[in-house]
Design a protein around this motif. Sequence first.
Motif, PDB file in Angstrom:
ATOM      1  N   ARG A   1       0.829  -1.213   0.000  1.00 33.89           N
ATOM      2  CA  ARG A   1       0.000   0.000   0.000  1.00 33.89           C
ATOM      3  C   ARG A   1       0.862   1.260   0.000  1.00 33.89           C
ATOM      4  NH1 ARG A   1      -4.632  -1.871   4.405  1.00 33.89           N
ATOM      5  NH2 ARG A   1      -5.846  -3.112   2.914  1.00 33.89           N
ATOM      6  N   GLU A   2       1.884   1.283   0.837  1.00 35.02           N
ATOM      7  CA  GLU A   2       2.761   2.461   0.899  1.00 35.02           C
ATOM      8  C   GLU A   2       3.448   2.701  -0.437  1.00 35.02           C
ATOM      9  OE1 GLU A   2       5.335   1.674   4.240  1.00 35.02           O
ATOM     10  OE2 GLU A   2       3.779   2.219   5.699  1.00 35.02           O
ATOM     11  N   GLU A   3       3.913   1.634  -1.074  1.00 36.08           N
ATOM     12  CA  GLU A   3       4.576   1.772  -2.376  1.00 36.08           C
ATOM     13  C   GLU A   3       3.611   2.315  -3.420  1.00 36.08           C
ATOM     14  OE1 GLU A   3       6.301  -2.041  -3.306  1.00 36.08           O
ATOM     15  OE2 GLU A   3       7.817  -1.837  -1.732  1.00 36.08           O
ATOM     16  N   PHE A   4       2.372   1.827  -3.391  1.00 37.70           N
ATOM     17  CA  PHE A   4       1.387   2.330  -4.356  1.00 37.70           C
ATOM     18  C   PHE A   4       1.133   3.818  -4.143  1.00 37.70           C
ATOM     19  CE2 PHE A   4      -2.881   3.614  -5.516  1.00 37.70           C
ATOM     20  CZ  PHE A   4      -2.860   3.314  -6.869  1.00 37.70           C
ATOM     21  N   TRP A   5       0.825   4.219  -2.920  1.00 37.19           N
ATOM     22  CA  TRP A   5       0.481   5.616  -2.660  1.00 37.19           C
ATOM     23  C   TRP A   5       1.667   6.551  -2.906  1.00 37.19           C
ATOM     24  CZ3 TRP A   5      -4.263   6.312  -3.340  1.00 37.19           C
ATOM     25  CH2 TRP A   5      -5.230   5.452  -2.828  1.00 37.19           C
ATOM     26  N   ASP A   6       2.891   6.058  -2.672  1.00 35.94           N
ATOM     27  CA  ASP A   6       4.081   6.876  -2.942  1.00 35.94           C
ATOM     28  C   ASP A   6       4.266   7.138  -4.432  1.00 35.94           C
ATOM     29  OD1 ASP A   6       4.693   7.073  -0.254  1.00 35.94           O
ATOM     30  OD2 ASP A   6       6.267   5.539  -0.302  1.00 35.94           O
ATOM     31  N   THR A   7       3.878   6.178  -5.252  1.00 38.25           N
ATOM     32  CA  THR A   7       4.092   6.305  -6.699  1.00 38.25           C
ATOM     33  C   THR A   7       2.846   6.716  -7.476  1.00 38.25           C
ATOM     34  OG1 THR A   7       3.678   3.942  -7.041  1.00 38.25           O
ATOM     35  CG2 THR A   7       5.974   4.612  -6.688  1.00 38.25           C
ATOM     36  N   ALA A   8       1.674   6.654  -6.869  1.00 38.54           N
ATOM     37  CA  ALA A   8       0.409   6.922  -7.565  1.00 38.54           C
ATOM     38  C   ALA A   8       0.372   8.240  -8.334  1.00 38.54           C
ATOM     39  CB  ALA A   8      -0.764   6.843  -6.587  1.00 38.54           C
ATOM     40  N   PRO A   9       0.835   9.351  -7.780  1.00 39.14           N
ATOM     41  CA  PRO A   9       0.765  10.613  -8.530  1.00 39.14           C
ATOM     42  C   PRO A   9       1.559  10.585  -9.839  1.00 39.14           C
ATOM     43  CG  PRO A   9       1.091  11.061  -6.212  1.00 39.14           C
ATOM     44  CD  PRO A   9       1.269   9.576  -6.405  1.00 39.14           C
ATOM     45  N   HIS A  10       2.509   9.680  -9.939  1.00 36.10           N
ATOM     46  CA  HIS A  10       3.303   9.572 -11.170  1.00 36.10           C
ATOM     47  C   HIS A  10       2.534   8.879 -12.291  1.00 36.10           C
ATOM     48  CE1 HIS A  10       6.688  11.119  -8.956  1.00 36.10           C
ATOM     49  NE2 HIS A  10       6.493  10.205  -8.026  1.00 36.10           N
ATOM     50  N   TYR A  11       1.383   8.294 -11.968  1.00 38.53           N
ATOM     51  CA  TYR A  11       0.548   7.644 -12.985  1.00 38.53           C
ATOM     52  C   TYR A  11      -0.297   8.657 -13.751  1.00 38.53           C
ATOM     53  CZ  TYR A  11       1.485   3.483 -10.105  1.00 38.53           C
ATOM     54  OH  TYR A  11       2.067   2.480  -9.379  1.00 38.53           O
ATOM     55  N   GLY A  12      -0.262   9.904 -13.331  1.00 39.25           N
ATOM     56  CA  GLY A  12      -1.082  10.944 -13.953  1.00 39.25           C
ATOM     57  C   GLY A  12      -2.168  11.392 -12.995  1.00 39.25           C
ATOM     58  N   GLY A  13      -2.913  12.376 -13.418  1.00 40.96           N
ATOM     59  CA  GLY A  13      -3.961  12.902 -12.553  1.00 40.96           C
ATOM     60  C   GLY A  13      -3.408  13.947 -11.602  1.00 40.96           C
ATOM     61  N   ARG A  14      -4.290  14.427 -10.754  1.00 45.54           N
ATOM     62  CA  ARG A  14      -3.933  15.514  -9.845  1.00 45.54           C
ATOM     63  C   ARG A  14      -3.624  14.995  -8.449  1.00 45.54           C
ATOM     64  NH1 ARG A  14      -9.228  18.184 -11.127  1.00 45.54           N
ATOM     65  NH2 ARG A  14      -9.182  18.724  -8.933  1.00 45.54           N
ATOM     66  N   ARG A  15      -2.637  15.592  -7.839  1.00 40.29           N
ATOM     67  CA  ARG A  15      -2.174  15.193  -6.503  1.00 40.29           C
ATOM     68  C   ARG A  15      -3.323  15.242  -5.493  1.00 40.29           C
ATOM     69  NH1 ARG A  15       1.577  12.730  -3.338  1.00 40.29           N
ATOM     70  NH2 ARG A  15       3.331  13.659  -4.405  1.00 40.29           N
ATOM     71  N   GLU A  16      -4.154  16.291  -5.536  1.00 39.79           N
ATOM     72  CA  GLU A  16      -5.228  16.418  -4.546  1.00 39.79           C
ATOM     73  C   GLU A  16      -6.281  15.314  -4.687  1.00 39.79           C
ATOM     74  OE1 GLU A  16      -6.067  19.576  -7.769  1.00 39.79           O
ATOM     75  OE2 GLU A  16      -4.316  18.827  -6.713  1.00 39.79           O
ATOM     76  N   ILE A  17      -6.472  14.823  -5.903  1.00 34.71           N
ATOM     77  CA  ILE A  17      -7.413  13.710  -6.096  1.00 34.71           C
ATOM     78  C   ILE A  17      -6.806  12.423  -5.541  1.00 34.71           C
ATOM     79  CG2 ILE A  17      -8.675  12.316  -7.779  1.00 34.71           C
ATOM     80  CD1 ILE A  17      -9.827  15.144  -7.412  1.00 34.71           C
ATOM     81  N   TRP A  18      -5.515  12.203  -5.817  1.00 35.00           N
ATOM     82  CA  TRP A  18      -4.846  11.029  -5.235  1.00 35.00           C
ATOM     83  C   TRP A  18      -4.917  11.076  -3.710  1.00 35.00           C
ATOM     84  CZ3 TRP A  18      -4.329   6.831  -7.743  1.00 35.00           C
ATOM     85  CH2 TRP A  18      -4.006   6.821  -9.099  1.00 35.00           C
ATOM     86  N   ASP A  19      -4.702  12.257  -3.125  1.00 35.19           N
ATOM     87  CA  ASP A  19      -4.768  12.401  -1.670  1.00 35.19           C
ATOM     88  C   ASP A  19      -6.173  12.083  -1.144  1.00 35.19           C
ATOM     89  OD1 ASP A  19      -2.084  13.116  -1.654  1.00 35.19           O
ATOM     90  OD2 ASP A  19      -2.472  15.263  -1.428  1.00 35.19           O
TER      91      ASP A  19
END
Length: 112
Positions: free
Chosen positions: A37-55
């Motif tokens: 889970r930590e690895e996914f959330w650390d890298t998720a913003p690099h998949y595209g989209g906006r940081r605030e949506i990932w948060d």
Amino acid sequence: MELFAVYILTVGKKKIRKPKPWKHSGPITGAQLTQMREEFWDTAPHYGGRREIWDALKAAAEAELSFAQTIIDSAGVIVQSDDLTVCYDERGAKYELPKYVLSAPVNLIRDN
């Protein structure tokens, strides 16, 4: 006098639900699940989209279901799959969440 028809389209927010039970390819421990889970959330913003949506998606994934719904609605997230595995933002960017960030597998080895 001319008559004008006014149509109001109310788009209902899709109510989110817990993901269906799922099984990991092999038994994993709670510590391994946490690391994934930590690895996914650390890298998720690099998949595209906006940081605030990932948060917002992360906060919703970690919250109780009723509060998760409030987070999703407040962030303007468009839920495609009611288990949050596929969502969009208002600009049309797609966000895909793996099941392991949303729930634990049925073959989780409980840490002692």
